[in-house]
Design an enzyme around this catalytic site. Structure first.
Site, PDB file in Angstrom:
ATOM      1  CE  LYS A   1      -5.265   1.978   2.357  1.00 35.51           C
ATOM      2  NZ  LYS A   1      -4.183   1.235   3.022  1.00 35.51           N
TER       3      LYS A   1
ATOM      4  CE  LYS B   1      -6.939  -1.255   2.530  1.00 39.03           C
ATOM      5  NZ  LYS B   1      -5.595  -1.745   2.881  1.00 39.03           N
TER       6      LYS B   1
ATOM      7  CG  ASP C   1      -2.003  -1.048   1.166  1.00 40.18           C
ATOM      8  OD1 ASP C   1      -1.794  -2.068   0.478  1.00 40.18           O
ATOM      9  OD2 ASP C   1      -3.063  -0.852   1.789  1.00 40.18           O
TER      10      ASP C   1
END
Lengths: 491, 297
Positions: free
Chosen positions: B197, B233, B134
Site C-alpha cells: 500500500k 492498494k 494495514d
C-alpha cells in the site's frame, strides 16, 4: 536481477475482462475536398491527370490530386523564383517571422482537423497525430520563426544569405511534420519553396496550403505539387532550383545525388536507418521495455530512426524478452481514429507487402518470430506487432530496413561488442542507450556512428535539436541552429 | 540476523520514463459500457476509510451504513478501514455483509513504537475481529539502511496477523525516490505481505500514479518469477472517478485481468465513493445532479 527460470515463468492474462468501449474521434467536421489541384501562387490550379489517395485503414478513396508533370513543376518553380525576387528576399527577417508565426498559430488553431486528416490519410493512430505530429509541426514553425530576424547572430563572424528556390520532397510517414521540418527553416532563412508531398499522404499538405493561403503569404513563397517519382525527378532536375532537400529511401537518395552532380544545387538527404537500441544489464529494465516499444511500434515502425535492432546484454535477454512479450500483448491494434489505438494501419498495400516479405525472410533464415495475438481488422492494411529473437548480424532482418512494426533482437556481452554491433550497418541515423550508469552511457553514445543518440529514452523530438544521419542515412541536419545551415550561404 | 540480511536486488528505476508511462494511461478514453463497468468495479474496490482523531462510534456506524448501501445502482464497497478501537463497532455493523474490516495497526501513522508494542497491537486487533491489518513500516529505519529490520518487522507482523491479511504501507511520500519505493516493495513482498500500500493518507504526497506503477511492476515481476500474487492498494489523494479509472487502466495494462478484482486491488479513499455515485447517476440520467443529493459518510 535474478534470472527467471523459464519453466517457472507465469503468464499474465491480458484478456477482455474490462474492455474499453470504442472511442472513435469524430471526423464529421473535417472537410476534405473531392479534388485538389497544384498549389501555385497561393491558388489551387487544375491539372490534367489526377490520382487518388485512400484511407489505408479501410481502403476508401478520400480525395484525388493533380499529378504534376514537368510543365506544372516549372510553373511552380517560376512562381517561387518570382516570389523570391519580388517579395521574400527583399523582406526583412522580422517581417518574414510574422508570416511564419502566423502559420504556426493557425496549425494550432486547426490542430484537431489536421490530426484527423493525418490519421485518415496515413493510418497512424489519432493519439500520435494529435499528441506528436501536429504539435511538433507547430513547434517547428514557432522555433524557426524566432530565427528569421536573428540569422546574423546564428553564425557569428559570417554573413548568412538565402539561397533562392528550394525543392523539397518528403515521405509518407510524418506528412505534415516533415513539411514543417522542411518549410519552416527554408522560409526563416529567406528562401521560397516548391514541395512535393508523398503520393500516399498528400492531404495534410493540402490543408497546410489552405493555411498558407489564409495566412496571406505573398503568392509563390510556398508551392505544392503532387505526384509520384516523375514529379520528384522534375523538381530535382529543374535548372532554376538552388537546393534540394529530400527525406525518403536511401535508394532514391542515391539517384538524386547522382542526378544533381555537377550542378550548382546544394543537397541535404535524410534517408533510411536501422537504429540500434542498446540495453545494458544495469538499465532501468521496465522503462527500457517502454523505450523498445516506443522505438519500434511508434507509428507502426514507419520511422527512419526507429530502434529496429534491439541489442540486449545476454545476461538479461531472457528477462527483457519475457517483459516485451507481455508488453506487446497490451498494444491495441486497429481503427486509427479510435483514441485508444496504439498501433494503426500500415501506410499502403505496397508497404504491407514489403513488411510481409521481410518477415518471411526472417522466418526462412531461422530467426524465431513472436507476434502479438491481437485481432486485426478485416479491411485495410494491418500488421501485428512482431519481434524476432535469435537474430545475428548476418540475418537480412538485422541489416535491411523493414519500416514496419518488426523488431530484430540481438544479444551482446560487453560494451565494445555492443558498439561494434550497433555500428555494423551502412546506416547511421538513430540509436538508443539504456544504462543507469552515466559514465557508461556517455562513453557508448560517443562511440556510436549515428546522428541522434538517445539516452534512457527513444524517439523524442524537439525543434531545437538537430536531426540527421551518418553514412547512408544521409547528410545535413534539420532542427536547431544546425537546421538553418542547409538553407543559407554563409560567407 | 538483521546484519546478515542481504536486501533484494531490484532493477533501477528511471523516474522520467515512469512518469511518462504513468501519464500515458490517463489518455485512455473510457466511455459508455466500459465507464459504467469501471465505476462499479471502483466502488467494489474501495476501502472506505475514516482515520481521524475525532472518530466516534456514531461516525463509524454512519460509515458502515454507507459501505453497505452507498446509493442506488452502486454495489457495496470492499472494506471499511478504521482505527483498532473502532473495530468492534464496525464488526457489529457489518456482520454478514461480506464487507471486510480493515484496521490500521502498528502505531499508525508514525510507526514510532517498539516492535513488541506494535505486534501486540496487531494481535489484539485481529482478536477483536479485524479481517485485514494495514501496517506502516518504519521509514526511519528504511532510510537508515536497516533493511533487515524492515524485513523482520514485516515478517513478524504477518505472523502476528494469523488469519488476517496484511497490507504493508510503505509511506512512499517519505521514501521519496522511486528506487526506494521499488526496494521497499520487494522487501515487503519477500517478507510475506498480502498487499502493498502506498500511503497512510497523513503524508503528502500520498498515492500517485508513478509510485503505484513502480509497485505494480514489483508485484508483476514477483508473480512472473514465483507464481505468487500480491495485492495493491493506492491510498490517499484519489478523489475522483476519473482518477480511479486511470488507475484501473494502469492495473489492467500492467498486471492483466487477474488483478481487476477487489481481492487484489483496493482504493484507500473516502471522498471517491460519492464521486462514483455522482458519475453513476450521470450515466443513468445523462446529466449531473447536485451533490446535495449525495449522502455524506
Amino acid at each position: 536481477m535474478s534470472k527467471p527460470e523459464s519453466s517457472n515463468v507465469r503468464d499474465l492474462l491480458f484478456g477482455n475482462l474490462w474492455d474499453y468501449s470504442p472511442a472513435p474521434e469524430s471526423a464529421d467536421h473535417v472537410t476534405i475536398k473531392p479534388r485538389y489541384g497544384h498549389f501555385i501562387n497561393n491558388k489551387f490550379v487544375d491539372g490534367e491527370n489526377y490520382f487518388q489517395t485512400i484511407n489505408p485503414a479501410n481502403e476508401q478513396v478520400l480525395s484525388e490530386l493533380a499529378t504534376a508533370d514537368a510543365k506544372a513543376v516549372d510553373a511552380a518553380v517560376q512562381a517561387a523564383r518570382k516570389a523570391y525576387d519580388k517579395y521574400w528576399r527583399p523582406m526583412s527577417g522580422a517581417e518574414r517571422a510574422k508570416y511564419i508565426y502566423r502559420i504556426a498559430r493557425m496549425i494550432q488553431e486547426k490542430a484537431r482537423e489536421l490530426a484527423i486528416v493525418e490519421t485518415m490519410d496515413g493510418g497512424k493512430p489519432i493519439k500520435e497525430s494529435r499528441d506528436v505530429d501536429v504539435p511538433l509541426a507547430a513547434a517547428h514553425f514557432f522555433y524557426y520563426a524566432g530565427w528569421a530576424d536573428k540569422l546574423d547572430y546564428a553564425f557569428p563572424g559570417s554573413k548568412p544569405t538565402s539561397l533562392g528556390v528550394v525543392g523539397q520532397i518528403i515521405p509518407w510517414n510524418f506528412p505534415l511534420l516533415m513539411a514543417a521540418w522542411k518549410i519552416a527553416p527554408a522560409l526563416a532563412a529567406g528562401n521560397t519553396v516548391v514541395l512535393k508531398p508523398a503520393e500516399s499522404t498528400p492531404l495534410t499538405c493540402m490543408l497546410l496550403a489552405e493555411i498558407i493561403q489564409e495566412a496571406d503569404l505573398p503568392p509563390g513563397v510556398v508551392n505544392f505539387v503532387n505526384g509520384f517519382g516523375q514529379t520528384g525527378a522534375a523538381i530535382v532536375n529543374h535548372p532554376d532550383i538552388d537546393k534540394i532537400a529530400f527525406t525518403g529511401s536511401t535508394d532514391v537518395g542515391k539517384i538524386i545525388q547522382r542526378s544533381i552532380a555537377g550542378s550548382r544545387k546544394k543537397l541535404t538527404l535524410e534517408l533510411g536507418g536501422k537504429g540500434a537500441n542498446i540495453i545494458f544489464d544495469d538499465a532501468p529494465i521496465d522503462q527500457a521495455v517502454e523505450g523498445i516499444v516506443n522505438g519500434i511500434y511508434f507509428n507502426q515502425g514507419h520511422v527512419c530512426c526507429a530502434g529496429s535492432r534491439l541489442l540486449v546484454q545476454e545476461n538479461i535477454a531472457e528477462t527483457v524478452i519475457a517483459k516485451l512479450k507481455h508488453r506487446i500483448a497490451t498494444l491495441r491494434v486497429g481503427d486509427p481514429l479510435d483514441k485508444n489505438t496504439d498501433v494503426g494501419a500500415i501506410n499502403s498495400r505496397e508497404q504491407l507487402n514489403r513488411i510481409r516479405e521481410m518477415v518471411a525472410v526472417g522466418e526462412a533464415e531461422g530467426a524465431t518470430k513472436h507476434e502479438s495475438r491481437c485481432v486485426l481488422p478485416e479491411k485495410g492494411f494491418f500488421f501485428a506487432p512482431t519481434f524476432f529473437t535469435g537474430v545475428t548480424p548476418s540475418h537480412r532482418i538485422a541489416q535491411e530496413e523493414i519500416f514496419g512494426p518488426v523488431l530484430s533482437v540481438l544479444t551482446f556481452r560487453t560494451p565494445e561488442e555492443a558498439i561494434a554491433k550497433a555500428n555494423n550497418t551502412p546506416y547511421g541515423l538513430g540509436c538508443g542507450v539504456w544504462s543507469d550508469k552515466g559514465s557508461k552511457l556517455f562513453k557508448v553514445a560517443g562511440a556510436l556512428q549515428a546522428g541522434i543518440v538517445w539516452g534512457n529514452t527513444y524517439n523524442k523530438f524537439d525543434p531545437t535539436s538537430p536531426f540527421g544521419g551518418y553514412k547512408e542515412s544521409g547528410f545535413g541536419r534539420e532542427g536547431g541552429v544546425h537546421g538553418l545551415l542547409p538553407y543559407l550561404e554563409v560567407r | 540476523m538483521p546484519d546478515k540480511y542481504q536486501p533484494p536486488r531490484v532493477p533501477a528505476i528511471d523516474q522520467i520514463s515512469v512518469e511518462e508511462r504513468a501519464a500515458s494511461f490517463t489518455t485512455r478514453s473510457i466511455k459508455k459500457e466500459a465507464k459504467l463497468a469501471g465505476l462499479k468495479l471502483t466502488a467494489r474496490m474501495i476501502d472506505l476509510t475514516t482515520l481521524e482523531g475525532s472518530d466516534t462510534p456514531g461516525k463509524v456506524e454512519m460509515l458502515c451504513r454507507k459501505a453497505r448501501q452507498p446509493g442506488a445502482g452502486c454495489p457495496p464497497v470492499a472494506a471499511v478501514c478504521v482505527y483498532p478501537t473502532m473495530v468492534p463497532i464496525a464488526k457489529r455493523e457489518l456482520e454478514g455483509t461480506g464487507i471486510k474490516i480493515a484496521a490500521v495497526a502498528t502505531y499508525f501513522p508514525s510507526g514510532q513504537a517498539s516492535l513488541s508494542e506494535r505486534l501486540d497491537e496487531v494481535r489484539r486487533t485481529v482478536e477483536i475481529g479485524a479481517d485485514e491489518i494495514d501496517m506502516v513500516i518504519s521509514r526511519g529505519q528504511f532510510l537508515a539502511g536497516e533493511f533487515g529490520k524492515i524485513y523482520d518487522e514485516i515478517a513478524a507482523t504477518v505472523e502476528a496477523c494469523g488469519p488476517a491479511h496484511l497490507k504493508v504501507i510503505l509511506e512512499t511520500g517519505e521514501l521519496q525516490t522511486l528506487d526506494n519505493v521499488r526496494l521497499a516493495s520487494q522487501i515487503a513482498i519477500d517478507a510475506g505481505a498480502h498487499f502493498i500500500k502506498t500511503s497512510t493518507g497523513k503524508v503528502s504526497p500520498a498515492a500517485t500514479m508513478p509510485v503505484t506503477l513502480v509497485m505494480l511492476e514489483a508485484i508483476r515481476d514477483h508473480f512472473v518469477k514465483t507464481g505468487k500474487m500480491v495485492g495493491m492498494k493506492p491510498a490517499g489523494g484519489i478523489r475522483t472517478s476519473k482518477q480511479a479509472l486511470h488507475y484501473l487502466v494502469m492495473v489492467k495494462e500492467t498486471l492483466g485481468d487477474a488483478w481487476l478484482d477487489p481481492d487484489w486491488f483496493r482504493f484507500g479513499a473516502s471522498a471517491l465513493l460519492n464521486d462514483v455515485l455522482m458519475q453513476l447517476e450521470k450515466e443513468r440520467t445523462g446529466r449531473y445532479h447536485s451533490d446535495r443529493y449525495l449522502s455524506m459518510s
